[in-house]
Design a protein around this motif. Structure first.
Motif, mmCIF file in Angstrom:
data_model
loop_
_atom_site.group_PDB
_atom_site.id
_atom_site.type_symbol
_atom_site.label_atom_id
_atom_site.label_comp_id
_atom_site.label_asym_id
_atom_site.label_seq_id
_atom_site.Cartn_x
_atom_site.Cartn_y
_atom_site.Cartn_z
ATOM 1 N N ALA A 149 0.839 -1.202 0.000
ATOM 2 C CA ALA A 149 0.000 0.000 0.000
ATOM 3 C C ALA A 149 0.876 1.255 0.000
ATOM 4 O O ALA A 149 1.951 1.289 0.600
ATOM 5 C CB ALA A 149 -0.919 -0.005 1.221
ATOM 6 N N ARG A 150 0.409 2.305 -0.659
ATOM 7 C CA ARG A 150 1.123 3.584 -0.657
ATOM 8 C C ARG A 150 0.982 4.220 0.725
ATOM 9 O O ARG A 150 -0.130 4.488 1.179
ATOM 10 C CB ARG A 150 0.569 4.521 -1.734
ATOM 11 C CG ARG A 150 0.831 4.053 -3.154
ATOM 12 C CD ARG A 150 0.421 5.100 -4.172
ATOM 13 N NE ARG A 150 -0.952 5.544 -3.988
ATOM 14 C CZ ARG A 150 -2.021 4.891 -4.430
ATOM 15 N NH1 ARG A 150 -1.875 3.754 -5.091
ATOM 16 N NH2 ARG A 150 -3.236 5.357 -4.227
ATOM 17 N N ARG A 151 2.143 4.476 1.364
ATOM 18 C CA ARG A 151 2.114 4.941 2.741
ATOM 19 C C ARG A 151 2.939 6.210 2.937
ATOM 20 O O ARG A 151 4.055 6.325 2.415
ATOM 21 C CB ARG A 151 2.667 3.852 3.674
ATOM 22 C CG ARG A 151 1.759 2.641 3.826
ATOM 23 C CD ARG A 151 2.491 1.503 4.517
ATOM 24 N NE ARG A 151 3.473 0.886 3.636
ATOM 25 C CZ ARG A 151 4.625 0.387 4.046
ATOM 26 N NH1 ARG A 151 4.972 0.461 5.315
ATOM 27 N NH2 ARG A 151 5.456 -0.179 3.190
ATOM 28 N N VAL A 152 2.395 7.148 3.687
ATOM 29 C CA VAL A 152 3.151 8.292 4.195
ATOM 30 C C VAL A 152 3.800 7.840 5.499
ATOM 31 O O VAL A 152 3.125 7.345 6.397
ATOM 32 C CB VAL A 152 2.232 9.500 4.443
ATOM 33 C CG1 VAL A 152 2.987 10.606 5.169
ATOM 34 C CG2 VAL A 152 1.664 10.016 3.136
ATOM 35 N N ARG A 201 -1.133 10.544 -3.175
ATOM 36 C CA ARG A 201 -2.386 9.783 -3.015
ATOM 37 C C ARG A 201 -2.188 8.550 -2.110
ATOM 38 O O ARG A 201 -2.345 7.410 -2.520
ATOM 39 C CB ARG A 201 -2.934 9.344 -4.363
ATOM 40 C CG ARG A 201 -3.347 10.497 -5.271
ATOM 41 C CD ARG A 201 -3.923 10.041 -6.590
ATOM 42 N NE ARG A 201 -2.931 9.338 -7.389
ATOM 43 C CZ ARG A 201 -2.981 8.038 -7.651
ATOM 44 N NH1 ARG A 201 -3.958 7.285 -7.164
ATOM 45 N NH2 ARG A 201 -2.046 7.475 -8.402
ATOM 46 N N PRO A 202 -1.889 8.773 -0.821
ATOM 47 C CA PRO A 202 -1.606 7.647 0.072
ATOM 48 C C PRO A 202 -2.852 6.839 0.401
ATOM 49 O O PRO A 202 -3.964 7.372 0.469
ATOM 50 C CB PRO A 202 -1.062 8.335 1.323
ATOM 51 C CG PRO A 202 -1.744 9.661 1.338
ATOM 52 C CD PRO A 202 -1.828 10.074 -0.115
ATOM 53 N N GLN A 203 -2.623 5.560 0.635
ATOM 54 C CA GLN A 203 -3.675 4.692 1.163
ATOM 55 C C GLN A 203 -3.598 4.601 2.675
ATOM 56 O O GLN A 203 -4.569 4.209 3.323
ATOM 57 C CB GLN A 203 -3.545 3.296 0.545
ATOM 58 C CG GLN A 203 -3.787 3.269 -0.956
ATOM 59 C CD GLN A 203 -3.286 1.983 -1.583
ATOM 60 O OE1 GLN A 203 -2.086 1.763 -1.722
ATOM 61 N NE2 GLN A 203 -4.204 1.107 -1.965
ATOM 62 N N ALA A 204 -2.430 4.932 3.254
ATOM 63 C CA ALA A 204 -2.252 4.851 4.695
ATOM 64 C C ALA A 204 -1.225 5.871 5.159
ATOM 65 O O ALA A 204 -0.381 6.321 4.382
ATOM 66 C CB ALA A 204 -1.810 3.446 5.105
ATOM 67 N N VAL A 205 -1.332 6.231 6.415
ATOM 68 C CA VAL A 205 -0.320 7.024 7.105
ATOM 69 C C VAL A 205 0.269 6.118 8.173
ATOM 70 O O VAL A 205 -0.466 5.449 8.900
ATOM 71 C CB VAL A 205 -0.918 8.291 7.743
ATOM 72 C CG1 VAL A 205 0.134 9.021 8.562
ATOM 73 C CG2 VAL A 205 -1.500 9.198 6.678
ATOM 74 N N GLU A 206 1.606 6.081 8.279
ATOM 75 C CA GLU A 206 2.272 5.157 9.199
ATOM 76 C C GLU A 206 3.363 5.882 9.962
ATOM 77 O O GLU A 206 4.077 6.712 9.405
ATOM 78 C CB GLU A 206 2.890 3.988 8.421
ATOM 79 C CG GLU A 206 3.667 3.015 9.285
ATOM 80 C CD GLU A 206 4.360 1.931 8.486
ATOM 81 O OE1 GLU A 206 5.123 1.160 9.099
ATOM 82 O OE2 GLU A 206 4.157 1.857 7.256
ATOM 83 N N THR A 229 -7.251 4.916 4.045
ATOM 84 C CA THR A 229 -7.877 3.642 4.398
ATOM 85 C C THR A 229 -7.579 3.261 5.834
ATOM 86 O O THR A 229 -8.438 2.706 6.537
ATOM 87 C CB THR A 229 -7.385 2.526 3.455
ATOM 88 O OG1 THR A 229 -7.688 2.896 2.101
ATOM 89 C CG2 THR A 229 -8.052 1.194 3.774
ATOM 90 N N ALA A 230 -6.357 3.554 6.316
ATOM 91 C CA ALA A 230 -5.982 3.205 7.684
ATOM 92 C C ALA A 230 -4.784 4.036 8.127
ATOM 93 O O ALA A 230 -4.040 4.573 7.299
ATOM 94 C CB ALA A 230 -5.658 1.719 7.795
ATOM 95 N N VAL A 231 -4.606 4.132 9.446
ATOM 96 C CA VAL A 231 -3.452 4.778 10.051
ATOM 97 C C VAL A 231 -2.711 3.721 10.857
ATOM 98 O O VAL A 231 -3.289 3.095 11.753
ATOM 99 C CB VAL A 231 -3.865 5.946 10.968
ATOM 100 C CG1 VAL A 231 -2.639 6.559 11.633
ATOM 101 C CG2 VAL A 231 -4.636 7.000 10.182
#
Length: 449
Positions: A149-152, A201-206, A229-231
């Motif tokens: 997933a694309r993540r920040v 265009r992230p799907q999640a922040v981590e 979508t989720a953190v």
């Protein structure tokens, strides 16, 4: 401290390309809804093989089995674990190399001061790191996040430390990640950061909860939200106010997981609200905390790191009572209560920037029995150290000052102070980072959670 940006990117590519990655994923997927008996068989099969390897090739375990006159082949079940010694940080602080099965050059080092203020170095194989990533991606799928997933990512600022200019972000194309500096989250930087995040265009922040909450507060103050979508959170405890803010700004569920630098145990949240031990990652024992009812210390035995085996390692982290009823998710993974893990005060730099999880600057100091960084005033810090075997005063001071300058930014004042022991708070648990003299010139941060 996390690896530098280029090394971290290389490690990520190695994990993605590991020849056993998809075999691991299939095995983990089948374990997810396996009956308890199958899970136990898996654990004990791994345990037997790891004990044999450790007894034959790890200097520490080779000597221990010989001195204890115990046949490694007699350690066959989870019930037999009690015959092995309990380990703690002191064992790793003194000589981590004695636990190695593989040459150090074939493994990746990791450093941390953790929750105890005792700097520790461990090693793991690329296969172990790949297995860990596969475990985490299994958990992410419970919340609708695909593998890759694309993540920040908000975990420190090591990648940005050598630039000190421009927007404090870095795109890691091969890892589908956008790194954002945790130590440069300011109102002035937010417009540029937000533009880069939206383009990504992230799907999640981590990342660290304190860093994610700081970004969320800055976005909230601008009237912005950033649905994902989720953190994904880890490394420190999340407060109720942080959780509320994160959910409000990012709109997705919080996917928290618990682990340690030593990587002997892992647990995490599921989509039904339970917090599960991941039994294919490690065997978890809960040791009663003396004098404290309904508290247990997590003791872990890793089942994946063939190059640096650790059995019955005392993490120092404690949990409360587990829920009395099965989790609605239906998985056979055991539940645990709330984990009392890492908590740190947020520091303030000389220019007013907030500095989340500041103990990262002392994580890779070596030759120390204990270490702590204290903020005496904004931009003024004291690093307290207790020397140990192999201590090199000049090297430690040089490394500490470089870390502060690179990660917190130039213009900070830092002093080192050697002590016979670092004083404990009333709780008796040493914190790796503390803010002192809050009323003496301490500026209030511009952003509140």
């Amino acid at each position: 401290m996390a690896p530098t940006g280029s090394l971290q990117n290389l490690q990520h590519r190695i994990r993605r390309a590991h020849p056993l990655r998809w075999t691991m994923c299939r095995s983990l997927s089948s374990m997810e809804h396996a009956p308890a008996e199958e899970i136990t068989r898996f654990q004990e099969s791994r345990l037997r093989r790891l004990v044999q390897v450790a007894a034959a090739q790890s200097p520490f375990y080779r000597d221990w089995f010989a001195e204890a006159r115990i046949d490694p082949r007699s350690i066959r079940t989870i019930g037999d674990l009690g015959r092995l010694p309990l380990l703690d940080r002191a064992d790793l602080v003194e000589n981590p190399g004695r636990f190695c099965v593989y040459p150090r050059r074939l493994m990746w080092p990791a450093h941390s001061s953790g929750t105890s203020g005792r700097p520790v170095t461990t090693f793991r194989t690329p296969g172990s790191s790949t297995f860990e990533l596969s475990i985490l991606e299994r958990q992410w799928r419970w919340f609708g996040l695909p593998a890759g997933a694309r993540r920040v990512i908000l975990r420190g600022s090591d990648f940005y430390a050598d630039r000190q200019q421009g927007v404090p972000v870095k795109h890691v194309a091969g890892g589908r990640q956008l790194w954002v500096s945790s130590y440069h989250l300011t109102p002035q930087n937010v417009p540029g950061i937000l533009d880069r995040i939206r383009h990504f265009r992230p799907q999640a922040v981590e990342g660290w909860p304190s860093s994610i909450a700081l970004l969320a507060a800055l976005l909230r103050d601008r009237g912005e939200c950033l649905p994902v979508t989720a953190v994904i959170t880890s490394s420190e405890m999340t407060t109720p106010s942080q959780r509320s803010l994160i959910r409000a700004v990012f709109a997705g569920p919080i996917v928290d997981h618990y682990g340690q630098t030593e990587r002997v145990a892992m647990a995490g949240a599921c989509e039904s609200g339970g917090y599960h031990i991941f039994p294919d990652y490690g065997i978890v024992e809960l040791l009663p905390v003396e004098g404290v009812p309904d508290r247990w210390e997590i003791v872990g035995t890793a089942l994946h790191n063939w190059g640096f085996p650790l059995f019955r390692y005392r993490t120092g982290d404690e949990v409360g009572p587990a829920p009395a009823v099965p989790c609605p998710c239906g998985r056979r993974f055991a539940l645990i209560g709330p984990v009392d893990g890492r908590t740190e005060d947020t520091f303030t730099a000389a220019d007013g920037r907030l500095l989340p999880l500041p103990a990262t600057v002392i994580d890779d100091l070596t030759g120390l029995r204990e270490a702590q960084i204290a903020q005496l005033a904004p931009g003024r810090f004291e690093i307290r150290i207790v020397p140990d075997t192999g201590f090199d005063s000049d090297a430690v001071e040089l490394k500490a000052r470089r870390n502060v300058d690179r990660l917190f930014g130039p213009g900070q004042e830092v002093t080192l102070r050697a002590l016979p022991a670092i004083p404990r708070p009333p709780s008796g648990k040493l914190k790796a980072a503390v803010v002192e003299n809050r009323g003496a010139g301490h500026r209030r941060p511009a952003v509140r959670y």
